[in-house]
Design a protein around this motif. Structure first.
Motif, PDB file in Angstrom:
ATOM      1  N   SER A 155      -0.850  -0.180  -0.794  1.00 42.61           N
ATOM      2  CA  SER A 155      -0.829   0.594   0.452  1.00 42.61           C
ATOM      3  C   SER A 155      -1.483  -0.143   1.610  1.00 42.61           C
ATOM      4  O   SER A 155      -1.010  -0.109   2.740  1.00 42.61           O
ATOM      5  CB  SER A 155      -1.542   1.936   0.240  1.00 42.61           C
ATOM      6  OG  SER A 155      -0.883   2.698  -0.733  1.00 42.61           O
ATOM      7  N   ASP A 156      -2.581  -0.813   1.331  1.00 42.57           N
ATOM      8  CA  ASP A 156      -3.364  -1.453   2.385  1.00 42.57           C
ATOM      9  C   ASP A 156      -3.107  -2.964   2.389  1.00 42.57           C
ATOM     10  O   ASP A 156      -3.414  -3.655   1.418  1.00 42.57           O
ATOM     11  CB  ASP A 156      -4.848  -1.169   2.158  1.00 42.57           C
ATOM     12  CG  ASP A 156      -5.707  -1.586   3.349  1.00 42.57           C
ATOM     13  OD1 ASP A 156      -5.169  -2.221   4.274  1.00 42.57           O
ATOM     14  OD2 ASP A 156      -6.905  -1.267   3.336  1.00 42.57           O
ATOM     15  N   THR A 157      -2.557  -3.462   3.492  1.00 39.61           N
ATOM     16  CA  THR A 157      -2.287  -4.897   3.607  1.00 39.61           C
ATOM     17  C   THR A 157      -3.565  -5.721   3.452  1.00 39.61           C
ATOM     18  O   THR A 157      -3.523  -6.868   2.987  1.00 39.61           O
ATOM     19  CB  THR A 157      -1.642  -5.206   4.969  1.00 39.61           C
ATOM     20  OG1 THR A 157      -0.515  -4.358   5.161  1.00 39.61           O
ATOM     21  CG2 THR A 157      -1.184  -6.656   5.054  1.00 39.61           C
ATOM     22  N   ALA A 158      -4.698  -5.128   3.811  1.00 44.14           N
ATOM     23  CA  ALA A 158      -5.980  -5.837   3.692  1.00 44.14           C
ATOM     24  C   ALA A 158      -6.266  -6.233   2.248  1.00 44.14           C
ATOM     25  O   ALA A 158      -6.887  -7.271   1.988  1.00 44.14           O
ATOM     26  CB  ALA A 158      -7.117  -4.961   4.230  1.00 44.14           C
ATOM     27  N   ASP A 159      -5.805  -5.423   1.286  1.00 42.24           N
ATOM     28  CA  ASP A 159      -6.011  -5.754  -0.132  1.00 42.24           C
ATOM     29  C   ASP A 159      -5.294  -7.042  -0.508  1.00 42.24           C
ATOM     30  O   ASP A 159      -5.769  -7.815  -1.333  1.00 42.24           O
ATOM     31  CB  ASP A 159      -5.526  -4.605  -1.022  1.00 42.24           C
ATOM     32  CG  ASP A 159      -6.443  -3.397  -0.989  1.00 42.24           C
ATOM     33  OD1 ASP A 159      -7.628  -3.586  -0.667  1.00 42.24           O
ATOM     34  OD2 ASP A 159      -5.982  -2.284  -1.283  1.00 42.24           O
TER      35      ASP A 159
END
Length: 557
Positions: free
Chosen positions: A205-209
């Motif tokens: 879900s989170d591109t930061a991951d």
């Protein structure tokens, strides 16, 4: 011109029905498209009615192959679920790394890479998807992730079959086959990081991951593709199998020692409530979910047992492959105008002279990855856990498998009849198959730019047939003719065909239906097709661009 328009008609109808605003379920869209394709072949192309009807019968019987594989995969998954083996594996994976990205790369990339090299037949996604789902990742995202990543190793597939057999009708020199393999592996190796990151974006879900774990992702990707590329210089049988094995070992080590990976082991936001069993820990705490080695080996039996049986039954040198595919001695039974039914001692069933035509059908009951390895490893798993599971486990797993099989039955039946209709034709220009006419038309449109678009023809073949091998068998001859007409290097064009045939697996209706059936997804086939088509377009641009570059620098000339 009219024939060409009608060649496109069933395909356009199918795509429209499945990707429109309120998509029609594949269990209805595929049979309907098959009926339209049947009418086109019979009334427009004016193919012999007996031949057309024989192909319908053959297509319906061919559906037994994917249906039996799906049933076997679901049965194995249910056995692992009922016995608690899945829960133990989930715990063990959290012990290696609770980082969701790491778990996805271990199971959905490296492990699938290995399974593809051993088996093909859609087996990788059938095994990996339920494991990822059990780890708490949403079913739809898991389906997309597995479909997209079960592409790059498909170029060589099960023991190199798409190359050595898929290109066999061309009777190429061995050196040319190796050059094709090397160029295809190079294109895939360069495309792999892009495709892996896009696949992860579908499930994370989170591109930061992804950014935080980018080094690990790239290392894990290259751990499979670099050995894969190196092995392609020595033969076509082992790049995917050994590349996957080497990559899986390296990826596990990278995850275990947190190399290039985010230190936190908190479950990510994209994980569902299914991960609630995993206690929250800080990186400094010792893992509370360590699984004893003996228990881990036992729980992992469905996985290593499956891989072992696949390798044992696929290596020609061991003799089991020939035994399981032996068609003689056999019992021959005349079914009158329907044809002659044969059943060998190795349980290879076939029907020849269907409706007094040359159309035939064959089903290797023990070689198709259904009974062996899925049903066998599933049953042994139930036995291994007999003391800790319900005495009715076998009955429960079987009932749940049959219940799950109701959805894909009509979809697969329609899909295989549709494929047979679209591929029915002869080598003459007037009565050539619909897919061949579409292929020639695409080549005419692109002209001198064919190198850039060549992978799309390979993808088209896989979209219809669900097999990189069949795509190569169907379109390698057309690609050869185009290469000769446009004075393009043959090995590069056939390498692009092989890459395209592999990447087409992510949009293949058969594969989409299979994965959704295994995960229990209802009426999401159209959504999956739309998402995977976008990534296919990116893959095609990268592959086509690489092809143009290879031609310009004179590779394969």
């Amino acid at each position: 011109m009219m024939n060409l328009a009608f060649s496109y008609l069933p395909l356009i109808l199918l795509i429209t029905l499945m990707v429109k605003k309120n998509p029609m379920p594949s269990s209805k869209a595929l049979p309907l498209s098959a009926v339209v394709a049947y009418m086109v072949v019979l009334l427009v192309f004016k193919q012999d009615a007996r031949l057309v009807n024989a192909s319908v019968i053959s297509g319906a019987l061919l559906a037994l192959t994917p249906l039996s594989i799906i049933a076997g995969a679901i049965f194995l998954f249910k056995c692992m679920e009922i016995t608690g083996a899945l829960a133990i594996l989930r715990k063990a994976l959290d012990g290696v790394s609770a980082n969701p990205v790491a778990q996805q790369m271990i199971v959905g990339w490296a492990f699938m890479f290995l399974i593809e090299g051993a088996s093909g037949f859609g087996t990788p996604a059938a095994i990996a998807a339920p494991i990822l789902y059990s780890l708490g990742f949403p079913a739809l995202r898991v389906a997309l992730f597995c479909l997209v990543l079960n592409t790059i190793p498909v170029t060589f597939g099960a023991m190199g079959t798409p190359v050595w057999f898929g290109l066999s009708l061309l009777e190429l020199p061995q050196q040319s086959v190796l050059e094709i393999a090397q160029q295809a592996a190079l294109i895939n190796t360069i495309a792999a990081p892009i495709i892996v990151i896009l696949a992860l974006r579908l499930v994370v879900s989170d591109t930061a991951d992804i950014k935080k774990n980018l080094l690990f992702i790239l290392l894990s990707t290259c751990a499979c593709t670099l050995p894969y590329l190196g092995l392609s210089y020595f033969g076509v049988e082992f790049p995917s199998l050994l590349g996957g094995l080497i990559g899986l070992i390296i990826t596990l080590l990278l995850a275990k020692y947190k190399i290039g990976i985010e230190a936190t082991i908190q479950p990510a936001a994209n994980r569902t409530a299914a991960t609630a069993h995993s206690p929250k820990q800080t990186p400094e705490q010792p893992p509370e979910n360590t699984v004893p080695l003996k228990m881990l080996v036992k729980a992992a039996f469905p996985l290593w047992g499956t891989v072992l049986l696949l390798v044992l039954t696929r290596l020609p040198e061991l003799g089991l492959k020939a035994l399981l595919q032996a068609t003689e001695p056999a019992l021959h039974i005349s079914l009158g105008f329907l044809g002659t039914f044969h059943i060998s001692t190795s349980l290879v069933a076939s029907l020849t002279s269907i409706l007094d035509t040359a159309v035939t059908w064959k089903h290797s009951v023990l070689y198709i990855p259904s009974i062996i390895p899925f049903a066998v490893t599933g049953s042994v798993t139930l036995w291994l856990f007999r003391h800790s599971s319900d005495s009715n486990s076998l009955k429960t797993a079987s009932q749940q498998t049959l219940t799950r099989m109701r959805t894909p039955f009509f979809a697969m039946l329609g899909a295989l009849i549709f494929v047979n209709m679209m591929m029915l034709g002869d080598s003459s220009g007037q009565n050539s198959a619909a897919v061949a006419q579409i292929g020639h038309h695409l080549a005419q449109i692109t002209g001198a730019n064919w190198t850039f678009f060549a992978p799309l023809l390979g993808a088209l073949g896989s979209f219809f047939s669900g097999s990189a091998t069949i795509s190569n068998l169907t379109f390698a001859g057309i690609q050869t003719t185009i290469a000769e007409q446009l004075s393009l290097p043959l090995t590069t064009i056939l390498a692009l065909q092989s890459v395209g045939a592999a990447m087409g697996n992510m949009v293949c209706i058969n594969n989409i239906v299979a994965v959704t059936a295994i995960l229990g997804l209802q009426n999401r086939d159209g959504d999956i097709l739309k998402s995977t088509s976008l990534i296919l377009a990116v893959f095609a641009v990268v592959a086509g661009g690489m092809g143009v570059l290879l031609v310009r620098v004179g590779v394969g000339g």
